[in-house]
Write a protein that holds these residues in place. Structure first.
Motif, PDB file in Angstrom:
ATOM      1  N   TRP A 159      -8.949  -1.017  -0.061  1.00 50.05           N
ATOM      2  CA  TRP A 159      -7.749  -0.432   0.549  1.00 50.05           C
ATOM      3  C   TRP A 159      -7.098   0.613  -0.350  1.00 50.05           C
ATOM      4  O   TRP A 159      -6.511   1.592   0.138  1.00 50.05           O
ATOM      5  CB  TRP A 159      -6.767  -1.526   0.939  1.00 50.05           C
ATOM      6  N   GLN A 161       3.476   6.360   2.714  1.00 47.06           N
ATOM      7  CA  GLN A 161       2.103   5.944   2.430  1.00 47.06           C
ATOM      8  C   GLN A 161       1.158   7.108   2.691  1.00 47.06           C
ATOM      9  O   GLN A 161       1.337   7.874   3.645  1.00 47.06           O
ATOM     10  CB  GLN A 161       1.744   4.751   3.325  1.00 47.06           C
ATOM     11  N   LEU A 216       0.804  -1.220   0.000  1.00 48.86           N
ATOM     12  CA  LEU A 216       0.000   0.000   0.000  1.00 48.86           C
ATOM     13  C   LEU A 216       0.840   1.275   0.000  1.00 48.86           C
ATOM     14  O   LEU A 216       0.281   2.373  -0.054  1.00 48.86           O
ATOM     15  CB  LEU A 216      -0.932   0.018   1.222  1.00 48.86           C
TER      16      LEU A 216
END
Length: 260
Positions: free
Chosen positions: A236, A212, A118
């Motif tokens: 996500w 992130q 991510l």
């Protein structure tokens, strides 16, 4: 997750199941970031928009291996030599990559591994400085000191204008990066926020920054999911959009849906 965050995440699952974008505010927040792309400061001293770099593929075993039972000192030596040969100040770990190193039981929930990345990884020597890309305050911080975890971690909250709130996470830091921090501590764009950590303090990885973007902290502090289950990727990806929206590297730093 706290009860309200659990309910909110369930609402994201329900929206996605009905064919809607999972997080109602995601498109508006992404658009704000895209509209202000020219306003973000550099995260590193090297200019990620123009400098040479190596974009790594950690979706399969290669010359450089991260995590699992690999020797971070040996793998660091290999990577640093590769970067030196390419005259590249930084190596890149891709967003959305389905990684071999996340297949262990440590990363599994209900039998499915949280294997798709991510964030974006920026590989450079320990003590490399990291700068705030925009004004923000400390939301939370922690030393997540389990093997293959984030190690020292800082999360900044950004409220650049009314109705816009999002977060940036900085993981695998030096332990000294947490010194003097407190919730609400302010950082201006360009301020030194932290420095890259070294193994084993950084979770026992090759020295790098995990960067992130997060749109909903889901009640968490000092830590956040750094990888997603493939079956939940679309949810996500709404919560944690591509960090290259801010880093703006011209190379392809996003893996395909198949992870390669």
């Amino acid at each position: 997750m706290p009860i309200d965050a659990t309910k909110r995440f369930q609402s994201y699952l329900d929206r996605h199941a009905s064919g809607q974008e999972a997080m109602p505010d995601a498109e508006r927040l992404r658009q704000w970031i895209a509209d202000h792309a020219d306003d973000f400061g550099a995260v590193m001293e090297c200019d990620l928009k123009t400098c040479p770099k190596i974009v790594y593929d950690f979706s399969s075993e290669g010359d450089v291996v991260i995590g699992n039972t690999s020797d971070p000192a040996h793998q660091t030596d290999i990577m640093w030599q590769q970067l030196a040969n390419a005259n590249a100040p930084v190596g890149i770990g891709r967003y959305r990559e389905d990684r071999v190193c996340y297949q262990s039981d440590q990363f599994k929930t209900d039998g499915e591994a949280r294997s798709q990345h991510l964030g974006i990884d920026l590989f450079a020597p320990a003590e490399t400085p990291v700068f705030a890309p925009l004004d923000g305050v400390v939301h939370s911080f922690a030393d997540n000191n389990l093997h293959l975890d984030y190690g020292p971690t800082i999360i900044l909250e950004h409220n650049p204008e009314p109705g816009i709130r999002f977060y940036t996470l900085y993981g695998h830091l030096s332990r000294e990066s947490l010194d003097g921090l407190h919730k609400g501590k302010a950082f201006k764009k360009g301020d030194l926020v932290c420095r890259f950590g070294n193994f084993p303090i950084n979770g026992d990885w090759i020295p790098h920054l995990h960067f992130q973007i997060i749109f909903d902290m889901l009640g968490r502090e000092g830590d956040f999911f750094g990888a997603a289950k493939p079956s939940e990727w679309d949810i996500w990806a709404n919560i944690c959009p591509n960090p290259n929206l801010m880093l703006q590297m011209p190379e392809n730093v996003t893996a395909s849906r198949e992870g390669v």
